[in-house]
Design a protein around this motif. Sequence first.
Motif, PDB file in Angstrom:
ATOM      1  N   GLN A  86      46.016  45.563  34.075  1.00 25.29           N
ATOM      2  CA  GLN A  86      45.372  45.499  35.377  1.00 25.29           C
ATOM      3  C   GLN A  86      45.112  44.040  35.742  1.00 25.29           C
ATOM      4  O   GLN A  86      44.762  43.241  34.887  1.00 25.29           O
ATOM      5  CB  GLN A  86      44.073  46.315  35.419  1.00 25.29           C
ATOM      6  CG  GLN A  86      42.983  45.893  34.481  1.00 25.29           C
ATOM      7  CD  GLN A  86      43.007  46.682  33.177  1.00 25.29           C
ATOM      8  OE1 GLN A  86      43.568  47.755  33.109  1.00 25.29           O
ATOM      9  NE2 GLN A  86      42.403  46.112  32.151  1.00 25.29           N
ATOM     10  N   LEU A  89      40.502  40.373  39.427  1.00 22.52           N
ATOM     11  CA  LEU A  89      40.026  40.807  40.744  1.00 22.52           C
ATOM     12  C   LEU A  89      39.090  39.786  41.360  1.00 22.52           C
ATOM     13  O   LEU A  89      38.383  39.065  40.645  1.00 22.52           O
ATOM     14  CB  LEU A  89      39.251  42.119  40.628  1.00 22.52           C
ATOM     15  CG  LEU A  89      39.980  43.349  40.141  1.00 22.52           C
ATOM     16  CD1 LEU A  89      38.986  44.490  39.968  1.00 22.52           C
ATOM     17  CD2 LEU A  89      41.070  43.737  41.121  1.00 22.52           C
ATOM     18  N   PHE A 121      38.056  44.702  47.024  1.00 25.15           N
ATOM     19  CA  PHE A 121      38.606  44.180  45.779  1.00 25.15           C
ATOM     20  C   PHE A 121      40.026  43.687  46.039  1.00 25.15           C
ATOM     21  O   PHE A 121      40.886  44.465  46.452  1.00 25.15           O
ATOM     22  CB  PHE A 121      38.634  45.266  44.699  1.00 25.15           C
ATOM     23  CG  PHE A 121      37.277  45.627  44.178  1.00 25.15           C
ATOM     24  CD1 PHE A 121      36.708  44.912  43.139  1.00 25.15           C
ATOM     25  CD2 PHE A 121      36.569  46.679  44.723  1.00 25.15           C
ATOM     26  CE1 PHE A 121      35.448  45.248  42.652  1.00 25.15           C
ATOM     27  CE2 PHE A 121      35.319  47.027  44.250  1.00 25.15           C
ATOM     28  CZ  PHE A 121      34.748  46.310  43.209  1.00 25.15           C
ATOM     29  N   PRO A 128      49.893  45.490  40.639  1.00 24.29           N
ATOM     30  CA  PRO A 128      50.254  46.734  41.323  1.00 24.29           C
ATOM     31  C   PRO A 128      49.465  47.034  42.587  1.00 24.29           C
ATOM     32  O   PRO A 128      49.801  47.968  43.296  1.00 24.29           O
ATOM     33  CB  PRO A 128      49.956  47.790  40.256  1.00 24.29           C
ATOM     34  CG  PRO A 128      48.890  47.182  39.407  1.00 24.29           C
ATOM     35  CD  PRO A 128      49.097  45.709  39.452  1.00 24.29           C
ATOM     36  N   PHE A 129      48.421  46.277  42.894  1.00 27.83           N
ATOM     37  CA  PHE A 129      47.657  46.567  44.105  1.00 27.83           C
ATOM     38  C   PHE A 129      48.501  46.281  45.341  1.00 27.83           C
ATOM     39  O   PHE A 129      49.071  45.201  45.482  1.00 27.83           O
ATOM     40  CB  PHE A 129      46.391  45.712  44.181  1.00 27.83           C
ATOM     41  CG  PHE A 129      45.254  46.251  43.375  1.00 27.83           C
ATOM     42  CD1 PHE A 129      44.344  47.117  43.933  1.00 27.83           C
ATOM     43  CD2 PHE A 129      45.104  45.895  42.054  1.00 27.83           C
ATOM     44  CE1 PHE A 129      43.296  47.621  43.189  1.00 27.83           C
ATOM     45  CE2 PHE A 129      44.071  46.387  41.296  1.00 27.83           C
ATOM     46  CZ  PHE A 129      43.161  47.264  41.857  1.00 27.83           C
ATOM     47  N   GLU A 130      48.584  47.219  46.222  1.00 28.18           N
ATOM     48  CA  GLU A 130      49.394  47.018  47.418  1.00 28.18           C
ATOM     49  C   GLU A 130      48.591  46.387  48.546  1.00 28.18           C
ATOM     50  O   GLU A 130      49.121  45.702  49.394  1.00 28.18           O
ATOM     51  CB  GLU A 130      49.954  48.351  47.902  1.00 28.18           C
ATOM     52  CG  GLU A 130      50.931  48.936  46.923  1.00 28.18           C
ATOM     53  CD  GLU A 130      51.245  50.379  47.241  1.00 28.18           C
ATOM     54  OE1 GLU A 130      51.012  50.798  48.381  1.00 28.18           O
ATOM     55  OE2 GLU A 130      51.713  51.070  46.337  1.00 28.18           O
ATOM     56  N   TYR A 131      47.304  46.651  48.562  1.00 35.88           N
ATOM     57  CA  TYR A 131      46.453  46.098  49.619  1.00 35.88           C
ATOM     58  C   TYR A 131      45.029  46.125  49.079  1.00 35.88           C
ATOM     59  O   TYR A 131      44.748  46.775  48.067  1.00 35.88           O
ATOM     60  CB  TYR A 131      46.553  46.903  50.912  1.00 35.88           C
ATOM     61  CG  TYR A 131      46.652  48.386  50.718  1.00 35.88           C
ATOM     62  CD1 TYR A 131      45.520  49.149  50.503  1.00 35.88           C
ATOM     63  CD2 TYR A 131      47.901  49.010  50.724  1.00 35.88           C
ATOM     64  CE1 TYR A 131      45.609  50.500  50.313  1.00 35.88           C
ATOM     65  CE2 TYR A 131      48.001  50.372  50.532  1.00 35.88           C
ATOM     66  CZ  TYR A 131      46.853  51.120  50.333  1.00 35.88           C
ATOM     67  OH  TYR A 131      46.941  52.461  50.142  1.00 35.88           O
ATOM     68  N   PRO A 132      44.123  45.401  49.701  1.00 35.54           N
ATOM     69  CA  PRO A 132      42.756  45.370  49.179  1.00 35.54           C
ATOM     70  C   PRO A 132      42.167  46.776  49.092  1.00 35.54           C
ATOM     71  O   PRO A 132      42.341  47.585  49.992  1.00 35.54           O
ATOM     72  CB  PRO A 132      42.000  44.535  50.220  1.00 35.54           C
ATOM     73  CG  PRO A 132      43.031  43.793  50.961  1.00 35.54           C
ATOM     74  CD  PRO A 132      44.275  44.610  50.914  1.00 35.54           C
ATOM     75  N   GLU A 133      41.505  47.017  47.994  1.00 30.20           N
ATOM     76  CA  GLU A 133      40.758  48.263  47.868  1.00 30.20           C
ATOM     77  C   GLU A 133      39.397  48.037  48.503  1.00 30.20           C
ATOM     78  O   GLU A 133      38.716  47.059  48.192  1.00 30.20           O
ATOM     79  CB  GLU A 133      40.600  48.626  46.394  1.00 30.20           C
ATOM     80  CG  GLU A 133      41.839  49.235  45.775  1.00 30.20           C
ATOM     81  CD  GLU A 133      42.117  50.619  46.321  1.00 30.20           C
ATOM     82  OE1 GLU A 133      41.161  51.366  46.573  1.00 30.20           O
ATOM     83  OE2 GLU A 133      43.301  50.938  46.509  1.00 30.20           O
ATOM     84  N   SER A 134      39.003  48.929  49.369  1.00 25.95           N
ATOM     85  CA  SER A 134      37.729  48.732  50.056  1.00 25.95           C
ATOM     86  C   SER A 134      36.902  50.001  49.981  1.00 25.95           C
ATOM     87  O   SER A 134      37.447  51.102  49.993  1.00 25.95           O
ATOM     88  CB  SER A 134      38.012  48.327  51.499  1.00 25.95           C
ATOM     89  OG  SER A 134      37.461  49.202  52.414  1.00 25.95           O
ATOM     90  N   GLU A 135      35.616  49.855  49.875  1.00 25.58           N
ATOM     91  CA  GLU A 135      34.755  51.027  49.771  1.00 25.58           C
ATOM     92  C   GLU A 135      33.378  50.739  50.346  1.00 25.58           C
ATOM     93  O   GLU A 135      32.888  49.621  50.292  1.00 25.58           O
ATOM     94  CB  GLU A 135      34.648  51.478  48.301  1.00 25.58           C
ATOM     95  CG  GLU A 135      33.981  52.811  48.101  1.00 25.58           C
ATOM     96  CD  GLU A 135      34.631  53.921  48.946  1.00 25.58           C
ATOM     97  OE1 GLU A 135      34.237  54.045  50.119  1.00 25.58           O
ATOM     98  OE2 GLU A 135      35.510  54.633  48.443  1.00 25.58           O
TER      99      GLU A 135
END
Lengths: 193, 679
Positions: A86, A89, A121, A128-135
């Motif tokens: 991973q 970040l 994030f 492997p992240f394609e776009y920012p992870e948002s929450e």
Amino acid sequence: MYCFRQIFPALLLLLTGTFLTARGQSPFETSTLGAGFSTHLTDSELTEYWSRGTGFAVWWRTPFYLGELELHAARLPYISKEPEVQPGLTNIQTSMTWGIPVRIGSRITLFGGILIGNSFFYQTGKGPFEYPESEFSAGFSGRLTLRLTDRTTLQARLQQTRIYTYHRIDDRRLTVGLEYRFDTPGWLKSFLR
Amino acid sequence: MKCHLPLATGLLALFLFVLGVPAEPMAQSVTDTLSQNQKGSGFQTVITGKEIRESGITRLHELFTLMDHWSGYSVNGQDFHAAVTGLSPIEGAGWTLLIDEQKVEVQILNWQQLNLAPVSLHQIEKVIVIHSPQIYQGHFTDRGLIHIITGRNHEGWIAEGRIMAGNEIHDPGPFEFTEIRTPNEERVGPDADLLLGYRRDGWFLHGSYSALVHRTTDTPVERRIKDMLFTGPPEPLFETPKASRKAVYVRGGHHGDAGSFSLQAGQTHQRDILFLRPYGRDLPVEFQNRLLGAAGTVPLGEQSTLLLKSAWQEWNPGYAPNRENLDLRFQAARWSHQFGWRRTAARRQVEIGTRLESTRATGAFQQGQIHESIWHYYHQWHEFIHSSLQTTWDFQFSSDRNSRAVKSTFAALWQLKQNQRLHSSLSFSERLAAESQGLWFWAANGYTTLSDLEISYDSIQEIRSSSLLSASLEWQMETSETLSVQLGGYLRHHRGVLLSEQKYQIVRPHQWFEHNGVTLYPDGEATTTGIHARIQLKTGESLSYMLFIGGHRVLSGTAPMRSVLENIPAERLRITTSWKPVNGFELWSGLQAQSSAAWSDFEKADGESYRDQQGLVEGRYQMKTGPRSNLEVGGRKSLWENRLRLSLFIKNLLNRPHVEYPIGAGNDLTFYIQLELNL
């Protein structure tokens, strides 16, 4: 529904507070800009995969109809424990806080409030992240400010934020920094009002 | 004989039109009645800009949720497919869209999408929706009509900006690539709108820009489409499954006693992932849509008006990378010219007009270029037969180089009592295949992209006209502005409808479907019926309610036609409440539900196994997903009007399982509450 139970009272409180305004202070009359360092205080599920680092934060706060309103952003690094699995970040936490300041003496102010915001994030390298992870995130904020001069203050803030990913991330963070207060420009005051 | 019919009726209309002698003025003139019709009676519904904003909808396609007489569903929250009750959006809904009086084509390969319209939801002044056959501004509305009227600003300047973003909680977050990964949830936005306008002394100029993004990260949808977005090798690349829209629209002109004119221009660019039924899977597509229009009216004396309209529109699906390099691209451009003459007297209004539409399509056609021209003649005749009876005769004749079509409606408005009215209409209409310009029309004209489906057109010598016989009845009652009741029903008989039946099989290891034969049925026939009730109640000055309930049934028909029509949601319920106890505080709430869509083709795949390309998601295809209630919380602060609006939406209120069809998910109860404060 657990989320709903937590958020609804906060919104109700905010709404009630807004209702009880129109007396006392003048909203948006002054602005306070601040910057400082920010670090995590607790381990979470995140730290099984990433080591936490110290980041920095910036904020702007102003008197609201009742209490104070604050916009806050923090950049926090996470170093991957297994970079081949991973990626590292960068966590950007943005939030809006509303709360009540209480003066203790002439130099010290305590503040307690509720916050809602978003947590992004980004990966720091290829991965492997394609776009920012948002929450979505929500929590509580408390701070102590010590007036140094008429316009400058030292601030220490403790912030407890829950990030509503499937595996919840509970983040307790300490931020220490300096603030500068000034009169809000007229155009900005009109815009905000 | 058929060829002489339009000529004869046209001459008759012209004769009566010219010789018509105005009788003594009546208590209620034709124009008064027409004006009332514009307010929403007579098989029309008017959705005001205020109602749009109070309903909490944020995107253009969500307008369908406010159209009580229409059935529709969303595939992905980004696109909404709908048709007027009793017709099927699956086979090409065929409704007409007007934007500020100009017809705008928003259909591409059987998908009619409101999102292709270049306007912003927030500049809409009102939307007129017609759900029964009649002539409206020179267009026959046998498949329904939506007229979007823009220009919210009154005298002076208006400037408005808006930004919106949403996110369902429970995303995997940074854990996506750890062993505790979980499925993604939906992301919405950011959406942005900017409006500018000026109006003074009859002159007006207003424009809008809107941008919209919808990331289709919801796992049930994503796992179906992600493989199709794989564009490697050599570099393995999965395109982000997202839809986006950018639109700009400008309109200016002048309204005055000496006539009016307006110019308009608009452009939409949309990237979307469409479920293309013949392929049984979703395909990424780029769309462009450009529009130029001019319209004007010139008074000719006190009773006559000349109406002129011209428009040019170009639309095309473009290529977006996909695994099988399927290329849907073609370009279509249409010129449209309309000329009308309206004469209004105390007890009579007649409008005679003609419209010429010329469409050229290039690219992906065996012949290189397709050229279709359709000429329409129409007249609309309103006449007071008696002080309590107004009749309307609408007639349209349409012709292309191969075929002719006649459309006619007789309607009557009975003023039963001071507060009760009865609308009735009987209509027969034929529809040229070239009028629909749907998927099969293009395919039959050599659209090569579908050639690998090995569809046989042998059973169809030509794509023929379809016809519709329709009878509608609507009773309205109003009691001193506190209660209004509307009861209505219809009976429709469709003939000659071209239908397609696809057989699918699931393709392992992917989670998509492969066509396994396409059969065309040229003679779909069915009889449908439906009823509805709408009740509005005001209690005092501060509280009002609205209830709509409607349903439809297929009475008889050929097997393929029944299969298509029975898949449409059959029942619909909407209840809204508005409460304004004191100045500065308003509260709205709404409850809406419709029965689920169904698609028997896909039910056969229930229980099949699947695995996505990356091997991250694998399992068994299930038509139903577990219950999940959605909660949406929003806030909006108007910077110039001192207003704060808070909203709370709860979807799937009864927490029932969802049925996940590619064509759209079943909807359960949705409840919303909004409040507005003046601070």
